[in-house]
Design an enzyme around this catalytic site. Structure first.
Site, short mmCIF file in Angstrom:
data_model
loop_
_atom_site.label_atom_id
_atom_site.label_comp_id
_atom_site.label_asym_id
_atom_site.label_seq_id
_atom_site.Cartn_x
_atom_site.Cartn_y
_atom_site.Cartn_z
N CYS A 199 -75.93 8.85 3.22
CA CYS A 199 -75.55 7.47 3.58
C CYS A 199 -75.09 6.66 2.36
O CYS A 199 -74.41 5.64 2.51
CB CYS A 199 -76.70 6.76 4.28
N HIS B 220 -75.73 -0.84 3.93
CA HIS B 220 -75.72 0.31 4.85
C HIS B 220 -76.37 -0.12 6.17
O HIS B 220 -77.42 -0.75 6.17
CB HIS B 220 -76.49 1.47 4.21
N ASN C 144 -75.78 3.87 13.15
CA ASN C 144 -75.78 4.33 11.76
C ASN C 144 -74.71 5.43 11.61
O ASN C 144 -74.88 6.52 12.16
CB ASN C 144 -77.17 4.86 11.41
#
Ligand code: UT7
Length: 320
Positions: A114, A247, A277
């Site tokens: 990520c 994020h 996500n």
């Protein structure tokens, strides 16, 4: 030309939005109330069976190139951040380069889960500031739906597919004000896909597994610390920050981070409700959304930051 700045952003989400109720209809033992209440996620997108990360990357890249007013051939560096590459090799960056019709750029992938996009952007900045390259295409692209364990309701409801891209160019004006990267492999097993290609098959479980609460606590701590590091490195107070683009994993992580930094949520770009996500794609997708809807404007101080498997974390403070 000692500096570099972002001159165009682009994003791409495949297919139609998939709601929490759609997941329930697919037989997952969950509810809209649980997912939205614990994570803020309401929708995510899933790529079609024949769509790969490089296909999503291509659409996002074309939009970023158009926004920057340049052609694929103007690019001399392509970095793709992905943990879901099309193939073991060649890199998704080389596959993207081919789809763009570019035959001269340096092209390679970055694997920092990520945090991949902020790793890739920081690398691109160093290439450009060294004078070796002038115009980079930096992309985060993922098809995380391919590595989800649909029997694990604690993880499969959290992730989606997508791609985001930016064009980063040499400039006389400072665009990137500071950047920091960190990693600590000691935490390798709290978020992982342990499978590997081996002797013509897959050895180990090729699906995502996560200790959600350990990741949550880690994320809030390092996102807060990274924000302070970035402002200190640029010699600016936190009050000079116009936008935080973190994020997008869980709205509660974003709220806790903002609270730790004494930053009003009005300054935090939040797309987790619509995107879920999307791992390395989440930061450039959120940046593109806020640039295109006019929230982020030229001259503002914008912080990108991320945390992910590895563990890896870091951020970039920039002026658009
Ligand atoms: O990119 C970085 C990657 N990941 C993250 O940032 C995620 C970080 N972690 C989180 O966001 C949260 O830890 C989660 C959203 C993953 C989980 O939230 P939680 O508040 O930590 O829940 P939990 O795992 O402690 O589970 C609480 C309950 C359990 O039931 P019992 O044992 O209390 O009866 C779970 O079985 O919620 C249950 N549960 C669910 N219920 C309905 C877990 N997943 C689901 C689900 N639907 N999808």
């Amino acid at each position: 030309m000692n500096f570099c700045r972002i001159t165009g952003t682009g994003g791409y989400l495949p297919g139609a939005p998939v709601s929490n109720d759609d997941l329930v209809a697919r037989g997952i033992q969950t509810s809209d109330e649980w997912i939205a209440g614990r994570t803020g996620i309401r929708f995510r997108h899933f790529a079609a069976d024949d769509e790969q990360s490089s296909d999503l990357a291509l659409q996002a890249s074309l939009r970023a190139l158009q926004a920057a007013g340049c052609a694929p051939d103007d690019i001399d560096l392509i970095i793709v951040a992905t943990s879901t590459p099309d193939q073991v090799f060649p890199s998704t960056a080389c596959l993207l380069q081919n789809k763009l019709g570019n035959r001269t750029a340096v092209a390679f992938d970055v694997q920092a889960v990520c945090s991949g996009f902020v790793y890739a952007l920081t690398l691109a900045e160093k290439f450009i500031r060294s004078g070796s390259h002038r115009r980079a295409l930096v992309v985060g692209a993922e098809v995380f739906s391919r590595i989800l364990d649909w029997e694990d309701r604690g993880t499969c409801v959290l992730f989606g597919d997508g791609a985001g891209a930016v064009v980063l160019e040499a400039s006389n004006e400072p665009g990137i004000l500071s950047s920091v990267l960190h990693a600590d492999g000691h935490y390798h097993d709290i978020l992982s896909v342990p499978g590997q290609v081996c002797n013509g098959g897959v050895s180990g479980k090729p699906l995502l597994q996560m200790d959600g609460q350990a990741v949550f606590k880690f994320a809030v701590r390092v996102l807060g610390d990274t924000a302070v590091e970035l402002m200190d490195a640029a010699g600016l107070p936190m009050s000079a920050l116009d936008w935080l683009v973190p994020h997008q994993a869980n709205i509660r992580i974003l709220q806790s981070t903002a609270r730790r930094l004494d930053l009003p949520m009005e300054k935090v770009v939040v797309t987790v409700a619509e995107h879920g996500n999307t791992s390395a794609a989440s930061v450039p997708l959120a940046l593109d959304a806020a640039v295109r809807d006019g929230r982020i404007r030229a001259g503002q101080n914008v912080m990108l930051e991320a945390v992910g498997g590895g563990f890896t974390w870091g951020g970039v403070l920039l002026r658009l």
